[in-house]
Each structure stands twice: as C-alpha cells, then as structure tokens.
Design an enzyme around this catalytic site. Sequence first.
Site, PDB file in Angstrom:
ATOM      1  N   LYS A 144      47.484  25.194  45.266  1.00 26.44           N
ATOM      2  CA  LYS A 144      48.521  26.835  44.893  1.00 26.44           C
ATOM      3  C   LYS A 144      49.383  26.889  46.317  1.00 26.44           C
ATOM      4  O   LYS A 144      49.551  25.977  47.333  1.00 26.44           O
ATOM      5  CB  LYS A 144      46.845  27.462  45.271  1.00 26.44           C
ATOM      6  CG  LYS A 144      46.128  27.960  44.433  1.00 26.44           C
ATOM      7  CD  LYS A 144      45.338  28.607  44.324  1.00 26.44           C
ATOM      8  CE  LYS A 144      44.373  28.306  43.244  1.00 26.44           C
ATOM      9  NZ  LYS A 144      43.418  29.912  42.536  1.00 26.44           N
ATOM     10  N   TYR A 198      47.435  33.096  33.663  1.00 27.65           N
ATOM     11  CA  TYR A 198      45.727  33.908  34.336  1.00 27.65           C
ATOM     12  C   TYR A 198      45.508  35.127  33.451  1.00 27.65           C
ATOM     13  O   TYR A 198      44.775  35.922  34.226  1.00 27.65           O
ATOM     14  CB  TYR A 198      46.052  34.206  35.652  1.00 27.65           C
ATOM     15  CG  TYR A 198      45.696  33.713  36.545  1.00 27.65           C
ATOM     16  CD1 TYR A 198      44.507  32.524  37.106  1.00 27.65           C
ATOM     17  CD2 TYR A 198      46.864  32.501  37.177  1.00 27.65           C
ATOM     18  CE1 TYR A 198      44.362  31.626  38.032  1.00 27.65           C
ATOM     19  CE2 TYR A 198      46.986  31.567  38.204  1.00 27.65           C
ATOM     20  CZ  TYR A 198      45.149  31.048  38.556  1.00 27.65           C
ATOM     21  OH  TYR A 198      45.168  30.157  39.553  1.00 27.65           O
ATOM     22  N   PHE A 256      42.214  42.069  41.149  1.00 30.91           N
ATOM     23  CA  PHE A 256      42.915  41.072  41.490  1.00 30.91           C
ATOM     24  C   PHE A 256      43.755  40.669  40.886  1.00 30.91           C
ATOM     25  O   PHE A 256      45.142  39.632  41.226  1.00 30.91           O
ATOM     26  CB  PHE A 256      42.033  40.165  42.153  1.00 30.91           C
ATOM     27  CG  PHE A 256      41.382  39.472  41.129  1.00 30.91           C
ATOM     28  CD1 PHE A 256      42.030  37.792  40.394  1.00 30.91           C
ATOM     29  CD2 PHE A 256      39.712  39.159  40.799  1.00 30.91           C
ATOM     30  CE1 PHE A 256      41.050  37.525  39.429  1.00 30.91           C
ATOM     31  CE2 PHE A 256      39.369  38.492  40.018  1.00 30.91           C
ATOM     32  CZ  PHE A 256      39.564  37.781  38.903  1.00 30.91           C
ATOM     33  N   THR A 263      34.820  29.317  44.094  1.00 34.42           N
ATOM     34  CA  THR A 263      35.937  30.014  44.231  1.00 34.42           C
ATOM     35  C   THR A 263      36.178  30.685  45.722  1.00 34.42           C
ATOM     36  O   THR A 263      37.001  31.038  45.973  1.00 34.42           O
ATOM     37  CB  THR A 263      35.904  31.619  42.639  1.00 34.42           C
ATOM     38  OG1 THR A 263      35.723  30.138  42.111  1.00 34.42           O
ATOM     39  CG2 THR A 263      36.799  32.478  42.906  1.00 34.42           C
ATOM     40  N   ASN A 319      42.677  29.851  47.813  1.00 36.16           N
ATOM     41  CA  ASN A 319      41.842  29.051  48.118  1.00 36.16           C
ATOM     42  C   ASN A 319      42.057  27.985  47.428  1.00 36.16           C
ATOM     43  O   ASN A 319      41.529  27.338  47.844  1.00 36.16           O
ATOM     44  CB  ASN A 319      40.779  29.499  47.507  1.00 36.16           C
ATOM     45  CG  ASN A 319      41.021  29.818  45.312  1.00 36.16           C
ATOM     46  OD1 ASN A 319      42.183  29.688  45.065  1.00 36.16           O
ATOM     47  ND2 ASN A 319      40.116  30.538  44.637  1.00 36.16           N
ATOM     48  N   HIS A 351      43.181  24.555  42.051  1.00 38.97           N
ATOM     49  CA  HIS A 351      42.443  25.711  40.885  1.00 38.97           C
ATOM     50  C   HIS A 351      41.990  24.348  39.974  1.00 38.97           C
ATOM     51  O   HIS A 351      42.974  23.631  40.260  1.00 38.97           O
ATOM     52  CB  HIS A 351      44.158  26.021  40.066  1.00 38.97           C
ATOM     53  CG  HIS A 351      43.505  26.009  39.118  1.00 38.97           C
ATOM     54  ND1 HIS A 351      42.572  27.423  37.713  1.00 38.97           N
ATOM     55  CD2 HIS A 351      43.954  25.087  37.517  1.00 38.97           C
ATOM     56  CE1 HIS A 351      42.347  26.812  36.380  1.00 38.97           C
ATOM     57  NE2 HIS A 351      43.349  25.940  36.559  1.00 38.97           N
ATOM     58  N   GLU A 408      45.517  24.666  29.171  1.00 43.84           N
ATOM     59  CA  GLU A 408      46.097  24.392  30.244  1.00 43.84           C
ATOM     60  C   GLU A 408      47.235  22.742  30.629  1.00 43.84           C
ATOM     61  O   GLU A 408      48.423  23.286  31.294  1.00 43.84           O
ATOM     62  CB  GLU A 408      45.518  24.972  31.806  1.00 43.84           C
ATOM     63  CG  GLU A 408      44.529  25.872  31.678  1.00 43.84           C
ATOM     64  CD  GLU A 408      42.830  26.066  32.790  1.00 43.84           C
ATOM     65  OE1 GLU A 408      42.713  26.861  32.705  1.00 43.84           O
ATOM     66  OE2 GLU A 408      43.123  25.571  33.843  1.00 43.84           O
TER      67      GLU A 408
END
Length: 138
Positions: A10, A50, A58, A92, A113, A116, A127
């Site tokens: 990320k 997502y 969120f 998570t 975080n 993924h 994905e």
Amino acid sequence: MGNITFTMIKPEAVEAGSSGAIFKIIEENNFRIVSLKKVLLSAEKASKFYEVHKDRPFYSELVEYMTSGPIFAAILEKDNAVLDFRELIGSTNPSEAKDGTIRKLFAESMAKNAIHGSDSDENAIIESDFHFDSNERF
Ligand code: CDP
Ligand code: MG
C-alpha cells in the site's frame, strides 16, 4: 485449495521505502513472485477493487488513500497461498497483529496497514485478473 494469491504493497509502505524489505519476507516465506508492477491506481479502479466495502463508513477514505501514491501489485504462488499469506500479513488492525507479521512490522494504522492479501481463492483469481493479463504471468 488454490495456489495463488494477490497482494498490494500500500502507498504509505511504498513511500516509506519498505517494499524491498516486505518482498524479502514474502520470498523468504516461500511465495514465488509470478507478476509484479508499480502502479498509481485511478479512483475508478480503486473504487471497483474495494466495491465490497462500498457501504462501510471507511470506504471513501480507503479509496482516497489507495490512490494517494503508487502501490506494488503482485500475484504470488505457493501451496495454500491465500491462507498462508493472510497468516504472514497478520490482522487488519496492526495492534492485533502477531509478532513477526508484515502488518505488525510495517503498518501505521488500521487504514494504513501496509499490505493487502486476498481473502479467498475466488477473490485471488478475480483480483489477479483485475490487475494482470495472462502474458504478464511467469
Ligand atoms: O485488508 P483486510 O482484508 O485485512 O481488511 P478488510 O476488512 O477487507 O478491509 C480492507 C481495508 O480497508 C483494510 O486493509 C484497511 O486498509 C481498510 N479498513 C479501514 O480503514 N478501517 C476499517 N475499520 C476496516 C478496514
Ligand atoms: Mg479484505
């Protein structure tokens, strides 16, 4: 049980210069890198990726965050890839992540975080197909 999973390093972990250290851990844990690219996700692409979270509070922050800088996207191969990779990345919420997990080591917060990991064999395929063509897999 499938043998591929999909991951993203990320934006904040890429920005922090942690990508190499994270891929080192991934390879040391016997995941083979099938595909890898650095990419800046469009808002459209991040929103679609997502989409399952679209009704969660969120969601807009997540899309904004995931488009705030480049990510590394990768397909990884190993027996039992999805479950073993979820174990390697940790919870998570990094405050609940076990010692030695990637999120324990590199995550800044629940939102930021670091990494993924696909949550099922079915999503690993969806994905992977979302990010890579068949001629980008070796
Ligand atoms: O990534 P993971 O599968 O562990 O968690 P998720 O429930 O599928 O949520 C996707 C991502 O949304 C997380 O990795 C966090 O970056 C973010 N998130 C958040 O910001 N706040 C939450 N309460 C839950 C998730
Ligand atoms: Mg998830």
